[in-house]
Design a protein around this motif. Structure first.
Motif, PDB file in Angstrom:
ATOM      1  N   GLU A 356      55.245  55.766  26.389  1.00 42.06           N
ATOM      2  CA  GLU A 356      56.386  56.603  26.765  1.00 42.06           C
ATOM      3  C   GLU A 356      55.934  57.901  27.422  1.00 42.06           C
ATOM      4  O   GLU A 356      56.704  58.564  28.107  1.00 42.06           O
ATOM      5  CB  GLU A 356      57.238  56.905  25.540  1.00 42.06           C
ATOM      6  N   GLY A 383      61.111  52.699  24.502  1.00 41.69           N
ATOM      7  CA  GLY A 383      62.303  52.265  25.213  1.00 41.69           C
ATOM      8  C   GLY A 383      61.989  51.831  26.629  1.00 41.69           C
ATOM      9  O   GLY A 383      61.432  50.757  26.854  1.00 41.69           O
ATOM     10  N   ASP A 384      62.324  52.668  27.576  1.00 38.70           N
ATOM     11  CA  ASP A 384      62.173  52.294  28.977  1.00 38.70           C
ATOM     12  C   ASP A 384      60.735  52.477  29.441  1.00 38.70           C
ATOM     13  O   ASP A 384      60.221  53.597  29.510  1.00 38.70           O
ATOM     14  CB  ASP A 384      63.100  53.148  29.852  1.00 38.70           C
ATOM     15  N   PRO A 387      61.033  50.674  34.163  1.00 37.77           N
ATOM     16  CA  PRO A 387      62.411  50.173  34.332  1.00 37.77           C
ATOM     17  C   PRO A 387      62.748  49.797  35.764  1.00 37.77           C
ATOM     18  O   PRO A 387      63.694  49.037  35.980  1.00 37.77           O
ATOM     19  CB  PRO A 387      63.266  51.359  33.861  1.00 37.77           C
ATOM     20  N   HIS A 409      62.095  45.575  29.195  1.00 41.77           N
ATOM     21  CA  HIS A 409      62.070  46.928  29.764  1.00 41.77           C
ATOM     22  C   HIS A 409      62.123  46.889  31.289  1.00 41.77           C
ATOM     23  O   HIS A 409      62.709  47.761  31.919  1.00 41.77           O
ATOM     24  CB  HIS A 409      60.810  47.660  29.318  1.00 41.77           C
TER      25      HIS A 409
END
Length: 674
Positions: A356, A383-384, A387, A409
């Motif tokens: 991240e 998370g992303d 992307p 992702h």
């Protein structure tokens, strides 16, 4: 450099009295073996092309009849001299091309002629065997110049006197000379925006301070160091090309710049913050000894401090392929929030980790091919990550799997290249469920997938479920078709390009009839002994059948839907039968069909390999006998025997006629005279 006659296709052409071609006010006299400028051209000529002629001297009165001329090209002549008064009647000349001539012979007189051009904006002197002192003389009075090319000359050294007075210059091309030293040569060029010094012999660039420059190309030199003058000034630099050099370290770039493209391909660059054996060089300093005339200056640089001082926030393209990079420094990619294209192929990477801290939110293309990757890491719970990634190239590594859920992702991925890795696709059959695999099920955006040379041992049930694959490459997997062919059912509506080259395919192994959208199919390098019947109903545009065992194609191949839709057909390196070439003749008559390797196609007759389009008459005669009607052949063979027997019966009958008649009469008891 300017819009020429070749770009005006909508004009009406005419031929001038001198044999030149005319369109509007543009005269083309290219390749007319002219030894001088024609004097009978139209007086309103604005652009004159005299390329590829034999003009040696541009005399004083040569252009007197063409006062409106603004573009003159004399490329590839034998021009040795331009007389001082040659341009006195051409004060409006803006573009002058003198490429590939012999201007070194009388450069001082030519310089006097050029000085009479107050409006000249673009000058091309490439390929004239000019030294730096000659160039200095030729351009010394051309203060109006905006673009100058002195490429492909014999310039070796540049200093502050070379380009004096070129205050309006925007573009300078110095490529393919012998330049090994530059000493304050560009400091006076305050408007210079594009500088090309590619293909020279520069060993380093230290103290780079051209803040107004937008594009700098110093590729194909021998540069080991690139050090920018450290200041807080804003550099306008947008493109820096240092590819094909000998860089040892990442370049020291401006602290403030607009850099969008950084090209570092094919160098010797690595990062030494941590070495493979665990040693850290984070605090190591490097001292530069800079000798300027009689003064000596020692500059001490902490490599990693300087690296972090680089401003890469606007960078879109970073190409570090073909280097010696085995790992990236901490937070290296975090400095590049705008990065869209990252090329790290052909390095020594064994691992590549995404976290991240390095989200690379804008990255659309990531090329990690031809490394030694055994691990691609993604921090769990992040998370992303990637992307915006669309193209992911991981080919030619040592990967066995990808991190679980990585494609959750990368929501925009369209192209994935895993070729030449030892990977398998999920789900795994039977008791092999625990083995590492790559799961692409449900990746709806994926359209291009390459699994060539992965050693696939047969595809498990429905590994492509939920995808929209249009291009699939399974070539060089000898046993990929050994399993259940059910994997095709999820591709029937979308697949357009399929490569099964070198997959041990036999004629009946795969039923292609369901692949209704297929337009390109590669079946080369297999064991096909008969043409797959399931291909006949497809509407392919390209089919590759090279390197198989085909003795012939179906006689009606040109009439079925496949033959009517094909535009490209590869057929070479098959053992075709020279006596069954009706299909070949039909293909030659097929409208719109190309056989690009047609000259390589051969057929077999006995031990001979022959061209199907030029069979010798004895071979044709032999083939006629082989293909004749068998009933007729048997009749011809039996007829002589039957005739012989009939003649023999008649002869015997005539010889025994009297004895036979007596025998019959005696038995029947009837007398009659003979």
């Amino acid at each position: 450099l300017a819009v020429g006659w070749r770009d005006r296709m909508d004009a009406t052409w005419a031929t001038s009295p001198g044999g030149c071609e005319l369109v509007h006010s543009i005269m083309d006299c290219t390749g007319r073996w002219l030894s001088s400028i024609p004097g009978n051209l139209r007086g309103d000529t604005e652009e004159l092309f005299l390329d590829d002629n034999t003009i040696q001297v541009l005399a004083n009165a040569s252009l007197l009849l063409y006062p409106q001329l603004w573009h003159l090209s004399l490329t590839r002549n034998r021009l040795e001299l331009i007389e001082p008064g040659a341009f006195l009647s051409s004060q409006g000349l803006e573009v002058l091309s003198l490429t590939d001539n012999l201007l070194f012979t009388n450069y001082s007189l030519t310089a006097a002629a050029l000085s009479a051009l107050p409006a000249l904006r673009m000058l091309d002197l490439a390929g004239n065997q000019l030294r730096e002192d000659m160039v200095s003389v030729l351009v010394s009075n051309l203060s109006s110049l905006e673009s100058l090319s002195v490429a492909r000359n014999i310039i070796m050294r540049l200093d502050s006197s070379t380009f004096t007075n070129l205050t309006q210059l925007l573009e300078l091309n110095l490529e393919k000379n012998y330049i090994f030293e530059i000493d304050n040569a560009f400091e006076g060029l305050q408007r210079l925006q594009r500088l090309n010094i590619a293909y020279n012999y520069l060993p380093c660039l230290v103290g780079f301070g051209l803040t107004q420059l937008r594009v700098l190309n110093v590729s194909n030199n021998v540069i080991e160091w690139f050090l920018t003058l450290q200041s807080d000034d804003l550099f306008e630099l947008e493109v820096l090309d240092l590819s094909h050099n000998r860089l040892l370290f990442f370049p020291v770039l401006p602290r403030q710049s607009k850099l969008r493209s950084l090209l570092l391909q094919d160098n010797r660059m690595s990062f030494y913050q941590r070495l493979p054996n665990g040693t850290s060089l984070a605090n190591v300093t490097v001292q530069f000894l800079i000798i300027d005339g009689n003064s000596t200056n020692i500059t001490t640089v902490r490599l990693w401090d300087e690296l972090y001082h680089n401003n890469l926030s606007s960078l879109h393209l970073l190409d570090m392929s073909q280097n010696q990079v085995w790992g990236l420094p901490d937070d290296f990619l975090a400095q590049m929030p705008s990065l869209t294209h990252l090329k790290l192929n052909q390095n020594c990477l064994e691992a590549f980790h995404l976290s991240e801290e390095d989200p690379l939110a804008m990255l659309s293309e990531l090329d990690l091919s031809q490394n030694q990757l055994v691990e691609l890491g993604v921090k769990v719970g992040v998370g992303d990550i990637l992307p915006s990634l669309q193209l992911f190239n991981l080919s030619t590594n040592r990967l066995q799997a990808l991190p679980p859920g990585i494609f959750t992702h990368t929501r925009k991925i369209t192209t994935l290249d895993l070729s030449r890795n030892r990977v398998d696709l999920c789900p795994q059959p039977g008791d092999a469920k625990s083995l590492p695999c790559v799961d692409i099920r449900g990746v709806e955006t994926l359209t291009h997938l390459s699994l060539a040379g992965c050693g696939l041992q047969g595809l498990s049930s429905r590994p492509f479920q939920g995808t929209s694959l249009r291009h699939l490459d399974l070539s060089d997997n000898r046993q990929v078709l050994s399993g259940d062919p059910a994997w095709l059912q999820d591709l029937t509506l979308t697949l357009q390009v399929l490569s099964l080259r070198n997959t041990s395919l036999s004629s009946t192994a795969v039923d292609f009839s369901a692949l209704s959208s297929l337009v390109r199919l590669d079946l080369s390098g297999n064991s096909l002994a008969a043409f797959p019947a399931s291909l006949g109903a497809l509407r392919l545009r390209s089919l590759d059948l090279r390197d198989n065992c085909l003795p012939a194609l179906p006689p009606d191949v040109a009439q079925v839907p496949l033959g009517r839709s094909l535009r490209e057909l590869y057929l070479s390196r098959n053992p075709y039968n020279c006596c069954t070439l009706g299909w070949w003749d039909a293909l030659q008559l097929a409208e719109g069909l190309r056989v690009p390797d047609g000259r390589e196609v051969t057929c077999r007759h006995g031990s001979r390999a022959l061209s199907p389009g030029a069979l010798p008459e004895p071979v044709l005669q032999s083939c006629r006998w082989q293909t004749a009607d068998l009933a007729l052949l048997y009749l011809v063979l039996a007829l002589p025997t039957c005739l012989t027997l009939l003649v023999a019966v008649v002869v015997v009958f005539l010889m025994l006629k009297e004895k036979l008649l007596k025998m019959v009469k005696t038995r029947c008891g009837v007398s009659s005279p003979y």
